[in-house]
Design an enzyme around this catalytic site. Structure first.
Site, short mmCIF file in Angstrom:
data_model
loop_
_atom_site.label_atom_id
_atom_site.label_comp_id
_atom_site.label_asym_id
_atom_site.label_seq_id
_atom_site.Cartn_x
_atom_site.Cartn_y
_atom_site.Cartn_z
N GLY A 50 0.87 -1.17 0.00
CA GLY A 50 0.00 0.00 0.00
C GLY A 50 0.91 1.23 0.00
N ASP A 240 -1.51 4.56 -6.20
CA ASP A 240 -0.08 4.50 -5.92
C ASP A 240 0.65 5.74 -6.41
OD1 ASP A 240 -1.04 1.54 -6.08
OD2 ASP A 240 0.77 1.61 -4.87
O1 MRU Z 1 0.78 -4.08 -4.59
P1 MRU Z 1 0.10 -3.35 -3.46
O2 MRU Z 1 -0.71 -4.24 -2.59
O3 MRU Z 1 1.09 -2.52 -2.68
O4 MRU Z 1 -0.88 -2.34 -4.18
C1 MRU Z 1 -1.61 -1.45 -3.39
C2 MRU Z 1 -2.58 -0.61 -4.14
O5 MRU Z 1 -2.66 -0.66 -5.34
C3 MRU Z 1 -3.38 0.38 -3.33
O6 MRU Z 1 -4.62 0.59 -3.92
C4 MRU Z 1 -2.64 1.72 -3.25
O7 MRU Z 1 -1.30 1.54 -2.86
C5 MRU Z 1 -3.29 2.67 -2.32
S1 MRU Z 1 -3.12 2.18 -0.63
C6 MRU Z 1 -3.81 3.40 0.34
#
Ligand code: MRU
Length: 353
Positions: A50, A240
């Site tokens: 996240g 992200d």
């Molecule tokens: O691969 P991840 O689990 O880190 O991906 C996370 C996401 O895509 C979330 O939607 C994003 O980081 C926002 S978290 C508040």
């Protein structure tokens, strides 16, 4: 209603503890981070994940990586800070928060005017704590602003996990749901499973179920059907990285949801703290998309589901074009199109990294 909200990152004053998200929902285990290499691995392997959470963990992780150099001459120490920050920054490319947090830590040490290692370490610890507590505040604001969009009886779809465990507070997309639930608004959440790593199934449905929020898990390919049946009134996802023109990088599959929402005339909101806006990246085309190991695609829950030797692609994120975004929920309010102009108007003093 008081909700049960999990915590992903804990700094004890000396040690960093991360909730191992790869073991959820079967086991709730916190892991002490002994070395900076371990922190790098925890980010790479998605033990912590996240966008905001990886930035915060890296800020604390940097402290672990520099404390064995406190007895070195100051110039050696400050070089070490920069090297270790660059090392952590390389763990994952797409979420800008990681780069943002590392740049912020390096800038603090360059600009401090301090010349004693222990003093600089104390300042960097203060900065890491500030990044952590600011995120809590941002999440609360996103929750209040996003939560107001959720009306009684609505069905709200989300993708991946932009919840409490992706941040140090209430989350970004899920913050809206927590705040609406705290106010007693009755609504339903539909959580996309989110292949290949199942953040929706393992994390979002776990988080929301624990909080007592009405959540229904679906596989990714069911969203269109539910929309066609009128069960989804709004989509809220996290991000992200938001480029200067409002293009949104988020978990793979987000763009497909946005296209479906557009087809069915369903509002598509992105909850986005200012720490995730990257004014230096002009558009989504300039965002590096992490490509992960194909084994994540050829297996499901550690069981092989594809033939040996099959070719795979495994982009971890995609970019939703700004024209599919109804609004960006930020801590200062909802930004709508034209994004390039309105983002800069909303954040004229944004510290780009
Ligand atoms: O691969 P991840 O689990 O880190 O991906 C996370 C996401 O895509 C979330 O939607 C994003 O980081 C926002 S978290 C508040």
């Amino acid at each position: 209603m008081k909700l049960k909200i999990p915590e992903a990152i804990r700094w004890s004053g000396d040690d960093l503890f991360l909730l191992d998200q790869t073991r959820l929902p079967l086991e709730v285990v916190e892991e002490k981070q002994e070395t900076i290499q371990q922190v790098w691995d925890s980010i790479k392997q998605l033990k912590v994940r996240g966008a905001p959470a990886i930035g915060i963990s890296a800020a604390y992780g940097l402290l672990i990586g520099i404390r064995d150099s406190l007895d070195q001459p100051f110039d050696v120490f400050i070089k070490r800070v920069e090297e270790q920050a660059a090392y952590l920054d390389g763990a994952r490319p797409t979420a800008v928060n990681l780069h943002w947090a590392m740049t912020r830590m390096v800038n603090v040490s360059r600009r401090s005017g301090i010349t004693a290692t222990k003093e600089l370490y104390a300042l960097l610890e203060k900065e890491a704590k500030a990044i952590d507590s600011e995120d809590k505040f941002l999440c609360q604001k996103l929750g209040e602003i996003g939560g107001a969009l959720i009306k009684p009886g609505m069905g709200v779809l989300t993708h991946c996990n932009a919840g409490a465990i992706a941040t140090s507070g209430l989350g970004t997309a899920l913050a809206a749901m927590y705040v609406a639930a705290e106010k007693g608004v009755p609504f339903k959440v539909f959580a996309d499973e989110t292949r290949p790593l199942l953040q929706g199934a393992r994390l979002t449905s776990w988080e929301l179920q624990q909080a007592g929020i009405d959540v229904t898990l679906i596989t990714d390919n069911m969203a269109g059907h539910l929309m066609s049946k009128g069960l989804i009134d709004m989509v809220i996802v996290g991000t992200d990285r938001v480029a200067a023109n409002g293009d949104v990088a988020n978990k793979i599959g987000t763009m497909s949801v946005a296209i479906l929402a557009n087809y069915f005339n369903i509002p598509f909101y992105v909850s986005c703290p200012s720490s995730t806006i990257d004014f230096k990246t002009a558009s989504g085309d300039d965002i590096e998309i992490e490509e992960r190991n194909g084994e994540e695609v050829t297996s499901f829950g550690n069981k092989r589901t594809a033939p040996e030797g099959i070719q795979t692609r495994n982009p971890a994120f995609d970019v939703t074009p700004n024209r599919l975004v109804t609004g960006l929920i930020t801590e200062k309010g909802i930004v709508t199109a034209p994004y390039k102009e309105n983002l800069i108007k909303m954040f004229p003093n944004h510290q780009s990294v």
